[in-house]
Design an enzyme around this catalytic site. Structure first.
Site, short mmCIF file in Angstrom:
data_model
loop_
_atom_site.label_atom_id
_atom_site.label_comp_id
_atom_site.label_asym_id
_atom_site.label_seq_id
_atom_site.Cartn_x
_atom_site.Cartn_y
_atom_site.Cartn_z
N ASP A 1 -3.73 -12.70 4.49
CA ASP A 1 -3.34 -11.54 5.27
C ASP A 1 -3.59 -10.29 4.43
O ASP A 1 -3.17 -10.22 3.27
CB ASP A 1 -1.86 -11.62 5.65
CG ASP A 1 -1.59 -12.69 6.69
OD1 ASP A 1 -2.55 -13.33 7.16
OD2 ASP A 1 -0.40 -12.88 7.04
N ASP B 1 0.48 -14.97 19.95
CA ASP B 1 1.58 -14.69 19.02
C ASP B 1 2.83 -14.46 19.84
O ASP B 1 2.86 -13.55 20.70
CB ASP B 1 1.26 -13.45 18.17
CG ASP B 1 -0.08 -13.55 17.48
OD1 ASP B 1 -0.45 -14.67 17.06
OD2 ASP B 1 -0.76 -12.52 17.33
#
Length: 239
Positions: free
Chosen positions: A8, A129
């Site tokens: 990330d 998500d």
């Protein structure tokens, strides 16, 4: 089952968030390309990247870091975060990405998602998500009324390469993945489903694999903290 080590990206660094909170970021490496090489040297056959800043901004914000990873690591790589128009899709695929992940666009602009999925078969994934089964967009900051299963089924005929399901409440928390919800999703659609969020042990990976319906697992913090050994995990998923 494919294991996808996660990198990330925030401010050009490799970080991990806790449950998607940008102010709860832990920096693990100032050199994302070096981190990527460590994973590849450990046997990783895919990499999973997220441009966290881009997810909030709606456009790429960590392009230099992504490009450095692509230059350093000749393995298939997928990227999500801030990819919301065709020009950005084309830019990343031309740069060497194997697959782009569309999350916010999958909710807000389904015609665009279908268009690029047709144009680039096998290279477009949809990110699902969710908190409590409801989709969250724009860097997980905006909660919608769309359910995971309904959104997934809406793309059954679109030629999507994969669905990446993240239970936000589990992400970075080292409390185990939502195996049941992920398996239920995989059984409800024909598109391959990749589990994301919460993997904290080899046992978690074994449980995901034992479902027989989950195509892959994204692992982040557990690899950085040493709770999961990459080579052992890869062997487990190959056997």
């Amino acid at each position: 089952m494919i294991l996808y080590p996660a990198i990330d990206l925030k401010n050009g660094q490799a970080v991990r968030l806790l449950r998607g909170e940008m102010d709860a970021a832990t920096v693990f490496n100032d050199d994302p390309a070096s981190q990527a090489r460590t994973f590849v040297d450990g046997g990783a056959e895919w990499l999973h990247l997220v441009d966290l800043d881009g997810a909030f901004a709606g456009e790429p914000r960590n392009a230099r870091a992504v490009e450095s990873i692509l230059a350093a690591c000749p393995v298939p790589t997928q990227l999500g975060g801030g990819i919301r128009d065709r020009a950005t899709v084309e830019r990343w695929l031309s740069a060497g990405l194997r697959r782009v992940i569309l999350g916010t666009a999958a909710v807000e602009n389904p015609n665009f998602v279908r268009e690029v999925a047709r144009a680039y078969p096998g290279q477009v994934a949809v990110g699902l998500d969710a908190r409590g089964g409801k989709i969250a967009t724009r860097g997980w900051a905006l909660e919608t009324e769309a359910t995971v299963t309904d959104l997934a089924r809406a793309y059954e005929d679109a030629g999507i390469a994969a669905l990446i399901y993240t239970d936000i409440s589990r992400d970075g928390a080292m409390q185990g993945p939502n195996v049941e919800a992920t398996a239920d999703l995989a059984r409800s659609v024909s598109i391959p489903v990749i589990a994301s969020g919460g993997v904290s042990s080899l046992d978690d990976l074994a449980r995901l694999k034992a479902t027989g319906v989950i195509a892959g697992a994204i692992v982040g913090r557990a690899l950085y903290d040493g709770a999961v050994d990459l080579r052992t995990a890869l062997g487990l998923l190959r056997d």
